[in-house]
Design an enzyme around this catalytic site. Sequence first.
Site, PDB file in Angstrom:
ATOM      1  N   SER A  62     -25.289  24.116  43.093  1.00 24.81           N
ATOM      2  CA  SER A  62     -25.622  23.076  44.512  1.00 24.81           C
ATOM      3  C   SER A  62     -24.239  22.642  44.045  1.00 24.81           C
ATOM      4  CB  SER A  62     -26.639  23.198  44.362  1.00 24.81           C
ATOM      5  OG  SER A  62     -27.034  23.884  44.617  1.00 24.81           O
ATOM      6  N   ALA A 128     -28.568  22.308  50.312  1.00 30.08           N
ATOM      7  CA  ALA A 128     -29.134  22.834  52.205  1.00 30.08           C
ATOM      8  C   ALA A 128     -29.923  21.552  52.450  1.00 30.08           C
ATOM      9  CB  ALA A 128     -29.819  24.091  52.202  1.00 30.08           C
ATOM     10  N   HIS A 165     -28.770  31.385  51.631  1.00 29.73           N
ATOM     11  CA  HIS A 165     -28.417  33.061  51.323  1.00 29.73           C
ATOM     12  C   HIS A 165     -28.446  33.875  52.346  1.00 29.73           C
ATOM     13  CE1 HIS A 165     -28.139  31.294  47.636  1.00 29.73           C
ATOM     14  NE2 HIS A 165     -29.060  31.819  47.462  1.00 29.73           N
TER      15      HIS A 165
END
Length: 293
Positions: A62, A128, A165
């Site tokens: 990430s 996120a 996803h």
Amino acid sequence: MAAERGVFTLGHSPDPDDAFMFYAMAENKIDLRGYQFEHRLEDIQTLNERALRGELHISAISMHAYAYVSDKYALLPCGASMGDGYGPILVRKTPKTNAQIPNPYQHVDLRESLRGCAIAVPGRMTSAFLALQLYLGDFKHIVVPFDRIFEAVKNGRADAGLIIHEGQLTYARSGFQKVIDLGEWWKRETGLPLPLGGNVLRKDIPHAVQHDLLEIIRESIEFGLAHRDEAVRHSLPYARDMDAHLAGKFIGMYVNEFTRDYGETGRAAIRRFLGDAQRGGYFDTSVEVEFVK
């Protein structure tokens, strides 16, 4: 921790976009130049945690987590997952009368209402989660594996869920409603794509070998893009709840020109994303974004 020449651990998530990128390497479709790769397929939160310990030579990560591992890893200039006007989505169940969260287009009230909700998130080191922090500030949350977030919202453990996803394409048919698309919000605020993930390479690998590994990964991405149909077919076993059409759409969202190379726009997006987070107090360290040359 120098690697034995020729054998490298390669971590990536069991998702169709990563499978697409590494198809040519996994199936020996390109010249691997005598190197061997042990593919380690794990969810992104686990890969982030392993990167903190410097365990894998090459890994998907990430972009948020890069802030914590930049002492051990450099970013590869290819392999980015960027949402250009789209990205992680905050969802809720189809609202009932007097629902706690207002209409998603009533932006004046949205942040205030969301701060009173419990939000299921897929990991505190995911991009996120950081994007939602930048949007909301502090908020109540519970950490749930990304593929259990729908369930957490459905059974009432959480009022809303942060979806990554394939959930970004399947939430509506699963009975959920979009509250906000964070990639859309980020694009509106900054004019930049939202940097979600990238690939990193351990800095203790000799520079000549780093260059070889970069070129191999770049060739793998290019092979997938040039042989899209067969690369998509290879990716289908990793496409949870998606048929070939939907899997192809998802891959197209996250394997794009930024994946070939970040370019100046992609690099600016990373610096803005991590810079805003640092200035907001979401991590303490100053991040120097370093790319493998």
